[in-house]
Enzyme design. Structure first.
Site, PDB file in Angstrom:
ATOM      1  N   CYS A 166      25.425  32.329   7.013  1.00 51.37           N
ATOM      2  CA  CYS A 166      26.096  31.376   6.123  1.00 51.37           C
ATOM      3  C   CYS A 166      27.197  32.013   5.280  1.00 51.37           C
ATOM      4  O   CYS A 166      27.853  31.321   4.497  1.00 51.37           O
ATOM      5  CB  CYS A 166      25.063  30.700   5.233  1.00 51.37           C
ATOM      6  SG  CYS A 166      23.730  29.954   6.209  1.00 51.37           S
ATOM      7  N   HIS A 306      26.661  29.179  -3.823  1.00 47.59           N
ATOM      8  CA  HIS A 306      26.052  29.013  -2.505  1.00 47.59           C
ATOM      9  C   HIS A 306      25.078  27.835  -2.560  1.00 47.59           C
ATOM     10  O   HIS A 306      25.059  27.023  -1.646  1.00 47.59           O
ATOM     11  CB  HIS A 306      25.343  30.301  -2.093  1.00 47.59           C
ATOM     12  CG  HIS A 306      24.850  30.296  -0.685  1.00 47.59           C
ATOM     13  ND1 HIS A 306      25.695  30.103   0.386  1.00 47.59           N
ATOM     14  CD2 HIS A 306      23.602  30.429  -0.170  1.00 47.59           C
ATOM     15  CE1 HIS A 306      24.991  30.136   1.509  1.00 47.59           C
ATOM     16  NE2 HIS A 306      23.726  30.329   1.199  1.00 47.59           N
ATOM     17  N   GLU A 317      20.577  33.181  -7.304  1.00 49.79           N
ATOM     18  CA  GLU A 317      22.014  33.173  -7.544  1.00 49.79           C
ATOM     19  C   GLU A 317      22.331  32.948  -9.026  1.00 49.79           C
ATOM     20  O   GLU A 317      23.233  33.596  -9.577  1.00 49.79           O
ATOM     21  CB  GLU A 317      22.703  32.112  -6.695  1.00 49.79           C
ATOM     22  CG  GLU A 317      24.219  32.136  -6.841  1.00 49.79           C
ATOM     23  CD  GLU A 317      24.926  31.160  -5.921  1.00 49.79           C
ATOM     24  OE1 GLU A 317      26.164  31.245  -5.822  1.00 49.79           O
ATOM     25  OE2 GLU A 317      24.257  30.301  -5.309  1.00 49.79           O
ATOM     26  N   HIS A 343      24.683  21.675   4.119  1.00 47.31           N
ATOM     27  CA  HIS A 343      24.979  23.093   4.335  1.00 47.31           C
ATOM     28  C   HIS A 343      25.635  23.258   5.703  1.00 47.31           C
ATOM     29  O   HIS A 343      24.993  23.084   6.733  1.00 47.31           O
ATOM     30  CB  HIS A 343      23.685  23.903   4.250  1.00 47.31           C
ATOM     31  CG  HIS A 343      23.897  25.387   4.218  1.00 47.31           C
ATOM     32  ND1 HIS A 343      25.133  25.974   4.340  1.00 47.31           N
ATOM     33  CD2 HIS A 343      23.014  26.420   4.081  1.00 47.31           C
ATOM     34  CE1 HIS A 343      25.004  27.281   4.280  1.00 47.31           C
ATOM     35  NE2 HIS A 343      23.728  27.572   4.114  1.00 47.31           N
ATOM     36  N   PHE A 402      21.396  34.623   5.908  1.00 48.14           N
ATOM     37  CA  PHE A 402      20.193  35.283   6.418  1.00 48.14           C
ATOM     38  C   PHE A 402      20.576  36.694   6.871  1.00 48.14           C
ATOM     39  O   PHE A 402      21.614  36.907   7.495  1.00 48.14           O
ATOM     40  CB  PHE A 402      19.641  34.524   7.619  1.00 48.14           C
ATOM     41  CG  PHE A 402      18.828  33.302   7.268  1.00 48.14           C
ATOM     42  CD1 PHE A 402      18.673  32.865   5.969  1.00 48.14           C
ATOM     43  CD2 PHE A 402      18.202  32.576   8.277  1.00 48.14           C
ATOM     44  CE1 PHE A 402      17.917  31.753   5.656  1.00 48.14           C
ATOM     45  CE2 PHE A 402      17.444  31.448   7.987  1.00 48.14           C
ATOM     46  CZ  PHE A 402      17.301  31.042   6.686  1.00 48.14           C
TER      47      PHE A 402
END
Length: 414
Positions: A166, A306, A317, A343, A402
């Site tokens: 991502c 994110h 985050e 997403h 990831f």
């Protein structure tokens, strides 16, 4: 390089998203707090733990690509072509007047041709190996979008794909920025594309317990920072940017969306899928970007996070932001536009970078929607539910993947 660093700006954008098939359509939806989640229509999801997603609406590949060529492209590649065409047109570049070896493409995907993979696997199981398409591999591989863009426009500069889950398209932008800094190109097309709403992909993310399963309220399921968040909502689409030096853009009278003031990248080195609990890698990426930009924490006016709506990721985050910005974390504006787009995986970073550019242009912070019960551990301003006018000069965009991949961009108002 730091003393002689080139000032690199964005002069073109292109967007396909679940809430609009252009940059302007995307911004109109986000500024009004409109989301794109709905029941899955691409396949029968009755037996799946998650039965909804943020699909593209009203996309027709043959509006952009001839039917024969489109039939030899996975949807992720079709999306990449459409977005990059938009960006090149928006930039006003006259490609016939540019040395083709001086314009390159870095365009990534987190998963590549997942639709093709699923279709060909079913064909193999039903009819055997001799029925597999000779275009299977070229349609599957993640780098083919970059290759197709270059062939379509005869762009002969640096050409490759990034793949960091991502964080993919943020890394593509960073690489494109570096290639111009290194004088390996004068212009770059960069971004990312994803079309992963397929049976195997949804089943895989379900198995990893990453997706929301709020099937009774899909339109409210993407809820970063809400107490009841239970995972991300899968989206799809593509985004593309055109990069060039400030001097080049000014010389040809191009519209300048903003400047890339700083870039940062790091690794968590922690876990296969979970973020570092204190956001250590995110801290490094943000601090590196601010160092590159030559600014202090109190310069950051807005952060597009994110913010995927996973229980661990959102908190990590925010902890990282508070560590990096200190007391200014309580003065800056923060939002997750994934609450509306879902997403987009490998395309998320570039689409959210475009959101950052539009936010600076319009001096408006887009909201985080679907916050009904703010998580009590989230004590910063996440712009709940409604957009807000604000003076924006520096904005920051985070993307994490990831494997512990982290990337940060800082944009400066044109």
């Amino acid at each position: 390089m730091s003393q002689e660093r080139k000032r690199i700006v964005i002069t073109g954008t292109g967007t396909l998203s679940p809430v609009g098939l252009s940059t302007e359509a995307l911004w109109e939806s986000l500024s009004q707090g409109k989301g794109g989640a709905a029941p899955i229509t691409y396949f029968d999801a009755t037996q799946f733990a998650t039965r909804f997603a943020c699909e593209l609406k009203n996309f027709n590949a043959t509006d952009h690509i001839d039917a024969k060529s489109a039939g030899r492209m996975d949807p992720f590649c079709q999306y990449a072509i459409a977005a990059s065409d938009q960006a090149l047109k928006d930039s006003g570049l006259d490609l016939s007047a540019i040395d083709p070896s001086r314009i390159g493409v870095v365009f990534g995907s987190g998963t590549g041709g997942m639709t093709t993979h699923d279709q060909q696997m079913r064909l193999y199981l039903d009819r055997g190996p001799r029925r597999i398409s000779p275009f299977f591999i070229p349609m599957l591989i993640p780098d083919i979008a970059a290759g197709q863009i270059s062939m379509r426009h005869k762009l002969m500069g640096p050409n490759y794909a990034t793949a960091s889950a991502c964080a993919t398209s943020l890394h593509a932008i960073i690489d494109a920025w570096m290639l111009i800094q290194m004088d390996m190109a004068d212009y770059m097309v960069c971004g990312g594309s994803e079309a992963a709403i397929t049976p195997m992909s949804v089943a895989g993310f379900n198995a990893a317990r990453a997706l929301s399963t709020a099937n009774d309220i899909p339109e409210k399921a993407s809820r970063p920072y809400d107490r009841d968040r239970d995972g991300f909502v899968m989206g799809e689409g593509a985004g593309a940017l055109i990069l060039e030096t400030l001097e080049s853009a000014q010389a040809r009278g191009a519209k300048i969306y903003g400047e890339i003031a700083g870039v940062g990248a790091s690794a968590d080195a922690h876990h296969l899928t979970a973020p570092h609990p204190e956001g250590a890698g995110a801290v490094n990426a943000m601090q590196n970007a601010m160092k590159q930009a030559g600014i202090t924490p109190d310069s950051i006016d807005y952060i597009n996070t994110h913010g995927t709506a996973t229980p661990l990721g959102d908190l990590a985050e925010i902890k990282a932001i508070k560590k990096v910005l200190g007391e200014h974390a309580y003065k800056t504006s923060i939002s997750s536009t994934k609450s509306m787009t879902g997403h987009l995986l490998g395309a998320a970073g570039v689409v959210e970078s475009i959101v950052c550019l539009k936010a600076m242009e319009q001096q408006l912070v887009p909201p985080t929607i679907n916050i009904d019960n703010l998580d009590p551990e989230i004590d910063v301003d996440v712009t709940p539910n409604e957009a807000r006018e604000k003076s924006l000069e520096y904005v920051l965009n985070n993307g994490f993947g990831f494997g512990g991949h982290n990337a940060t961009l800082i944009f400066k108002k044109a």
